[in-house]
Design an enzyme around this catalytic site. Structure first.
Site, PDB file in Angstrom:
ATOM      1  N   TRP A 121       0.833  -1.180   0.000  1.00 29.36           N
ATOM      2  CA  TRP A 121       0.000   0.000   0.000  1.00 29.36           C
ATOM      3  C   TRP A 121       0.872   1.236   0.000  1.00 29.36           C
ATOM      4  CZ3 TRP A 121      -2.368  -2.738   4.627  1.00 29.36           C
ATOM      5  CH2 TRP A 121      -3.356  -3.649   4.222  1.00 29.36           C
ATOM      6  N   VAL A 124       2.407   2.542   3.391  1.00 30.44           N
ATOM      7  CA  VAL A 124       3.360   1.714   4.127  1.00 30.44           C
ATOM      8  C   VAL A 124       4.468   1.220   3.193  1.00 30.44           C
ATOM      9  CG1 VAL A 124       3.684  -0.345   5.561  1.00 30.44           C
ATOM     10  CG2 VAL A 124       1.544   0.960   5.726  1.00 30.44           C
ATOM     11  N   CYS A 125       4.085   0.363   2.263  1.00 25.93           N
ATOM     12  CA  CYS A 125       5.078  -0.348   1.455  1.00 25.93           C
ATOM     13  C   CYS A 125       5.735   0.517   0.384  1.00 25.93           C
ATOM     14  CB  CYS A 125       4.437  -1.576   0.819  1.00 25.93           C
ATOM     15  SG  CYS A 125       3.753  -2.704   2.048  1.00 25.93           S
ATOM     16  N   LEU A 126       5.203   1.719   0.164  1.00 23.65           N
ATOM     17  CA  LEU A 126       5.894   2.673  -0.716  1.00 23.65           C
ATOM     18  C   LEU A 126       6.587   3.761   0.081  1.00 23.65           C
ATOM     19  CD1 LEU A 126       3.710   3.246  -3.906  1.00 23.65           C
ATOM     20  CD2 LEU A 126       5.389   1.492  -3.396  1.00 23.65           C
TER      21      LEU A 126
END
Length: 220
Positions: A121, A124-126
């Site tokens: 997402w 978070v993950c970016l």
């Protein structure tokens, strides 16, 4: 001040090219898509696959990564995998991909200073790898429409946070056309226009119409 003696027809070194950039796809996986609520998930898939095919056309080095693929999030998006069927997918336990040694080594191995980043997402993950890579001197270009967050607000605030830190928000078609940059570039003209017709929505339909009704060599 403009020094007119230095003005000439040449691209800015800030532009994305196949020689200075690489693509990093993070966590395009079923469980992550289930929780994505910032936009139409089919549109995110379309943009992601279009971006991947752009990398393939221009030979842009690409790193694929998943998180907890076997225990929680599921396999990488099949349509994305189909673009790179023989490429290793780096699976991680870390939410911050930049804390995974294998992934960082894979990015380093491309020897490119510009990272074209997309994934799920956004918040978070970016955000986490984007801030980490920026801190270590990379330039980060976040493909907003090939990414998604759990809500519109989460996605937008994450983009704002990354932009404030120095990342550049882009779209997948923007990346594609920046890599092409000249319709006289014959070696990629046909693949690019075919990609736009397949994944470019109304723009693609415009090319279909132009090629069929006006001129079979109509440019974008």
């Amino acid at each position: 001040m403009v020094d007119f003696a230095d003005v000439h027809a040449a691209p800015s070194p800030d532009l994305l090219t196949s020689d200075n950039s690489m693509m990093l796809f993070i966590d395009h996986q079923p469980q992550m898509f289930f929780g994505t609520g910032s936009g139409d998930r089919t549109a995110i898939i379309n943009a992601t696959v279009g971006l991947a095919k752009a990398a393939k056309i221009f030979g842009v080095p690409t790193v694929l990564s998943t998180v907890a693929a076997e225990s929680f999030s599921g396999p990488i998006l099949p349509q994305l995998r189909a673009v790179f069927p023989d490429q290793e997918v780096i699976d991680r336990t870390t939410m911050n991909a930049w804390e995974d040694e294998a992934l960082v080594e894979a990015v380093k191995a491309t020897r490119r200073r510009k990272i074209i980043l997309s994934g799920l997402w956004t918040e978070v993950c970016l955000v986490l790898p984007a801030l980490s890579a920026l801190d270590q001197g990379y330039e980060v270009y976040v493909v907003a429409d090939a990414s998604g967050g759990v809500s519109p607000l989460a996605h937008e605030h994450a983009l704002q946070r990354m932009t404030a830190a120095g990342a550049v928000p882009v779209t997948w078609i923007q990346v594609l056309l920046e890599l092409q940059r000249d319709w006289a570039r014959a070696e990629t003209y046909v693949p690019v226009t075919e990609l736009v017709m397949e994944h470019g929505g109304a723009y693609g339909l415009g090319l279909v119409y132009a090629h069929s009704m006006i001129d079979p060599h109509a440019a974008g």
